[in-house]
Design a protein around this motif. Structure first.
Motif, PDB file in Angstrom:
ATOM      1  N   SER A 150     -10.549   0.959  -9.590  1.00  0.00           N
ATOM      2  CA  SER A 150      -9.801   0.992 -10.844  1.00  0.00           C
ATOM      3  C   SER A 150     -10.466   2.000 -11.774  1.00  0.00           C
ATOM      4  N   LEU A 151      -9.659   2.902 -12.300  1.00  0.00           N
ATOM      5  CA  LEU A 151     -10.228   4.003 -13.071  1.00  0.00           C
ATOM      6  C   LEU A 151      -9.893   3.946 -14.567  1.00  0.00           C
ATOM      7  N   ASP A 152      -9.127   2.968 -14.977  1.00  0.00           N
ATOM      8  CA  ASP A 152      -8.630   2.974 -16.362  1.00  0.00           C
ATOM      9  C   ASP A 152      -9.762   3.001 -17.387  1.00  0.00           C
ATOM     10  N   LYS A 153     -10.772   2.174 -17.179  1.00  0.00           N
ATOM     11  CA  LYS A 153     -11.882   2.117 -18.133  1.00  0.00           C
ATOM     12  C   LYS A 153     -12.660   3.424 -18.153  1.00  0.00           C
ATOM     13  N   VAL A 154     -12.919   3.975 -16.961  1.00  0.00           N
ATOM     14  CA  VAL A 154     -13.662   5.233 -16.871  1.00  0.00           C
ATOM     15  C   VAL A 154     -12.850   6.369 -17.495  1.00  0.00           C
ATOM     16  N   LYS A 155     -11.563   6.405 -17.226  1.00  0.00           N
ATOM     17  CA  LYS A 155     -10.701   7.448 -17.804  1.00  0.00           C
ATOM     18  C   LYS A 155     -10.748   7.411 -19.325  1.00  0.00           C
ATOM     19  N   ALA A 156     -10.694   6.232 -19.896  1.00  0.00           N
ATOM     20  CA  ALA A 156     -10.736   6.104 -21.353  1.00  0.00           C
ATOM     21  C   ALA A 156     -12.044   6.650 -21.909  1.00  0.00           C
TER      22      ALA A 156
END
Length: 304
Positions: free
Chosen positions: A209-215
């Motif tokens: 899951s990349l959502d946190k890293v992307k943010a």
């Protein structure tokens, strides 16, 4: 038809490597180096192709038959020729006139940077072909070589950009990235070229899951594009390296190659090769030269 000449800028991705494929906002810059494409009329229903490296040597030379381009022939013994035919085949699908209404071509490409530097040999070629045939270079890239397209945006733009993908569509805007501390920024070649296509495939095969890293990367991209504080700039890039180290499950380039360096070392593009960006309050030239890294360019030598 007279000889026609086209030019595209090389590129460097300063933030958001790999994650740009998943919609992260990335800071990218065009380089002072690029590639020319010269097209002259010829005969024989074929393309006589020559590609020159920065030193004037020919690194690829062959004859491509029109019928090979139309049929997308694969040349098992020559991967470069196969890739070129594939690019031209997809260009043909977007604009068949350059084959159906022509007798032949002599085409020469000329790099202004050493091919092994990884500044965009493929992207500058694709954008030049797009200019020549009046087709969408982003679509040509997507159909042939693949990738996020940030390199095509840099090929077309003479300023730094913030780039991202949204629903597979490209969005980018120019930014006034001209840090006051640019005299503290250097680009060091790691003495080996990284295969970006392979690196991308390896990344895409990882499931997470990349959502946190992307943010987090989006915030870093916005910050480093605006700050005039070199210490804060370095800290943000160090944080970016740690984030990507966790995602890629690899040591940072500083941990693996330069653990005793007093400054920031930031991977650019595919990890493990090509250039890194070095930010140091002291002149780092002797440090890297002593370790065998002799290709070191100052910010103003590299960035357009």
């Amino acid at each position: 038809m007279k000889k026609e000449t086209y030019y595209s800028n090389g590129k460097l991705l300063l933030t958001g490597e790999y994650l740009v494929l998943n919609g992260a906002k990335s800071l990218a810059v065009p380089t002072r180096f690029g590639q020319d494409l010269e097209v002259s009329p010829a005969l024989g229903k074929k393309i006589v192709w020559k590609s020159y490296d920065a030193d004037g040597s020919i690194w690829f030379e062959d004859v491509l038959l029109f019928e090979d381009v139309v049929s997308k022939i694969t040349f098992i013994e020559n991967k470069i020729k196969t890739t070129l035919v594939e690019i031209l085949h997809h260009a043909y699908l977007l604009n068949p006139d350059f084959i159906t209404n022509a007798e032949g071509y002599l085409i020469e490409t000329k790099l202004t940077f050493p091919r092994l530097w990884g500044l965009g040999t493929s992207s500058t070629l694709i954008n030049n072909i797009g200019q020549w045939l009046s087709i969408d270079s982003f679509e040509l890239l997507k159909n042939s070589f693949g990738g996020s397209g940030y390199d095509i945006a840099c090929a077309q733009t003479n300023q730094a950009i913030i780039y991202h993908l949204e629903n597979e569509k490209q969005f980018f805007e120019t930014v006034a990235f001209n840090p006051k501390f640019k005299d503290n920024i250097y680009f060091v070649y790691l003495n080996k070229k990284q295969n970006s296509k392979s690196a991308i495939n390896n990344y895409l095969n990882k499931q997470f899951s990349l959502d946190k890293v992307k943010a987090q990367v989006n915030k870093i991209t916005a910050f480093v594009s605006e700050t005039d504080d070199v210490t804060e700039f370095m800290s943000a890039l160090d944080k970016h390296e740690i984030l990507m180290s966790d995602v890629l499950e690899q040591l940072t380039v500083k941990e693996s190659l330069f653990p005793d360096f007093k400054g920031t070392v930031k991977s650019l593009g595919a990890w493990g090769g090509d250039f890194v960006m070095v930010v140091s309050k002291e002149n780092p030239l002797f440090y890297f030269a002593d370790k065998g890294y002799d290709t070191i360019l100052k910010y103003e030598e590299m960035i357009l």
